[in-house]
Design a protein around this motif. Structure first.
Motif, PDB file in Angstrom:
ATOM      1  N   GLY A 222      14.374  -5.519  -1.423  1.00  0.00           N
ATOM      2  CA  GLY A 222      14.439  -5.798  -0.001  1.00  0.00           C
ATOM      3  C   GLY A 222      13.223  -5.402   0.794  1.00  0.00           C
ATOM      4  N   LYS A 223      12.167  -4.960   0.109  1.00  0.00           N
ATOM      5  CA  LYS A 223      10.964  -4.517   0.816  1.00  0.00           C
ATOM      6  C   LYS A 223       9.759  -5.323   0.378  1.00  0.00           C
ATOM      7  CE  LYS A 223      12.434   0.230   1.731  1.00  0.00           C
ATOM      8  NZ  LYS A 223      12.035   1.660   1.660  1.00  0.00           N
ATOM      9  N   GLU A 224       8.718  -5.256   1.175  1.00  0.00           N
ATOM     10  CA  GLU A 224       7.476  -5.928   0.831  1.00  0.00           C
ATOM     11  C   GLU A 224       6.734  -5.162  -0.270  1.00  0.00           C
ATOM     12  OE1 GLU A 224       6.462  -7.991   5.150  1.00  0.00           O
ATOM     13  OE2 GLU A 224       5.124  -6.488   4.285  1.00  0.00           O
ATOM     14  N   ARG A 225       5.897  -5.896  -0.981  1.00  0.00           N
ATOM     15  CA  ARG A 225       5.078  -5.258  -1.993  1.00  0.00           C
ATOM     16  C   ARG A 225       4.024  -4.389  -1.316  1.00  0.00           C
ATOM     17  NH1 ARG A 225       2.961  -9.017  -6.825  1.00  0.00           N
ATOM     18  NH2 ARG A 225       5.159  -9.592  -6.630  1.00  0.00           N
ATOM     19  N   GLU A 226       3.830  -3.177  -1.820  1.00  0.00           N
ATOM     20  CA  GLU A 226       2.853  -2.270  -1.233  1.00  0.00           C
ATOM     21  C   GLU A 226       1.883  -1.769  -2.286  1.00  0.00           C
ATOM     22  OE1 GLU A 226       4.066   1.660   0.021  1.00  0.00           O
ATOM     23  OE2 GLU A 226       5.751   1.724  -1.401  1.00  0.00           O
ATOM     24  N   GLY A 227       0.643  -1.628  -1.870  1.00  0.00           N
ATOM     25  CA  GLY A 227      -0.362  -1.041  -2.734  1.00  0.00           C
ATOM     26  C   GLY A 227      -0.236   0.465  -2.719  1.00  0.00           C
ATOM     27  N   ILE A 228      -0.189   1.092  -3.885  1.00  0.00           N
ATOM     28  CA  ILE A 228      -0.002   2.531  -3.929  1.00  0.00           C
ATOM     29  C   ILE A 228      -1.184   3.278  -4.529  1.00  0.00           C
ATOM     30  CG2 ILE A 228       2.507   2.466  -3.905  1.00  0.00           C
ATOM     31  CD1 ILE A 228       2.411   2.901  -6.958  1.00  0.00           C
ATOM     32  N   SER A 229      -1.983   2.607  -5.339  1.00  0.00           N
ATOM     33  CA  SER A 229      -3.127   3.298  -5.925  1.00  0.00           C
ATOM     34  C   SER A 229      -4.122   2.284  -6.449  1.00  0.00           C
ATOM     35  CB  SER A 229      -2.669   4.225  -7.055  1.00  0.00           C
ATOM     36  OG  SER A 229      -3.746   5.010  -7.511  1.00  0.00           O
ATOM     37  N   CYS A 230      -5.379   2.679  -6.423  1.00  0.00           N
ATOM     38  CA  CYS A 230      -6.432   1.788  -6.911  1.00  0.00           C
ATOM     39  C   CYS A 230      -7.553   2.624  -7.507  1.00  0.00           C
ATOM     40  CB  CYS A 230      -6.970   0.934  -5.762  1.00  0.00           C
ATOM     41  SG  CYS A 230      -8.093  -0.380  -6.278  1.00  0.00           S
ATOM     42  N   ILE A 231      -8.185   2.081  -8.541  1.00  0.00           N
ATOM     43  CA  ILE A 231      -9.330   2.751  -9.148  1.00  0.00           C
ATOM     44  C   ILE A 231     -10.449   1.742  -9.292  1.00  0.00           C
ATOM     45  CG2 ILE A 231      -8.455   2.396 -11.514  1.00  0.00           C
ATOM     46  CD1 ILE A 231      -9.725   5.210 -12.137  1.00  0.00           C
ATOM     47  N   SER A 232     -11.624   2.113  -8.829  1.00  0.00           N
ATOM     48  CA  SER A 232     -12.769   1.205  -8.865  1.00  0.00           C
ATOM     49  C   SER A 232     -13.352   1.145 -10.273  1.00  0.00           C
ATOM     50  CB  SER A 232     -13.810   1.663  -7.844  1.00  0.00           C
ATOM     51  OG  SER A 232     -13.326   1.508  -6.533  1.00  0.00           O
ATOM     52  N   THR A 233     -14.509   0.582 -10.405  1.00  0.00           N
ATOM     53  CA  THR A 233     -15.097   0.314 -11.708  1.00  0.00           C
ATOM     54  C   THR A 233     -15.520   1.604 -12.398  1.00  0.00           C
ATOM     55  OG1 THR A 233     -17.231  -0.050 -10.675  1.00  0.00           O
ATOM     56  CG2 THR A 233     -15.837  -1.965 -11.003  1.00  0.00           C
ATOM     57  N   THR A 234     -16.606   1.592 -13.094  1.00  0.00           N
ATOM     58  CA  THR A 234     -16.975   2.737 -13.911  1.00  0.00           C
ATOM     59  C   THR A 234     -17.199   3.993 -13.088  1.00  0.00           C
ATOM     60  OG1 THR A 234     -19.254   1.969 -13.841  1.00  0.00           O
ATOM     61  CG2 THR A 234     -17.966   1.365 -15.761  1.00  0.00           C
ATOM     62  N   VAL A 235     -17.470   3.826 -11.809  1.00  0.00           N
ATOM     63  CA  VAL A 235     -17.650   5.010 -10.962  1.00  0.00           C
ATOM     64  C   VAL A 235     -16.334   5.757 -10.824  1.00  0.00           C
ATOM     65  CG1 VAL A 235     -18.282   5.809  -8.657  1.00  0.00           C
ATOM     66  CG2 VAL A 235     -19.544   3.932  -9.714  1.00  0.00           C
TER      67      VAL A 235
END
Length: 125
Positions: free
Chosen positions: A42-55
């Motif tokens: 019943g809820k919208e999709r939310e972004g919870i975590s992200c990791i960038s490239t090799t950095v």
């Protein structure tokens, strides 16, 4: 063909831990940021975590900060989400997604170009 395969979901009691995995193939993994999203009933999709490239710069939503840890293994083309101190409100289908190079602090769905199928996490009280 870009493919992302999320796994590791399951049923856990409140306060428990799970580790989700996202296996990637079909693209130059080192050049892409990977994010975890979740969608509760019943809820919208939310972004919870992200990791960038090799950095390896990381971002977390306030709702998971201090409890979840994202990491990546570029040699294995894998991204992990270690989830500790799980709460019933963490119950959701969890998805991994990818975009070129860097994460954006906003972590909106529209910022990501490819998605894996979800894995269900259920936290019982």
């Amino acid at each position: 063909e870009v493919q992302l395969q999320a796994s590791g979901g399951g049923l856990v009691q409140s306060g428990g831990s799970l580790r989700l995995s996202c296996a990637a193939s079909g693209f130059i993994f080192d050049d892409y940021a990977i994010s975890w999203f979740r969608q509760a009933p019943g809820k919208e999709r939310e972004g919870i975590s992200c990791i960038s490239t090799t950095v390896g710069s990381t971002y977390y939503a306030d709702s998971v900060k201090g409890r979840f840890t994202i990491s990546r293994d570029n040699t294995k083309k894998m991204v992990y989400l270690q989830m500790n101190n799980l709460k019933p409100e963490d119950t959701a289908v969890y998805y991994c997604a990818t975009r070129r190079f860097i994460c954006l602090a906003t972590m909106r769905e529209s910022e990501f170009t490819s998605w894996g199928q979800g894995t269900l996490v259920t936290v019982s009280s």
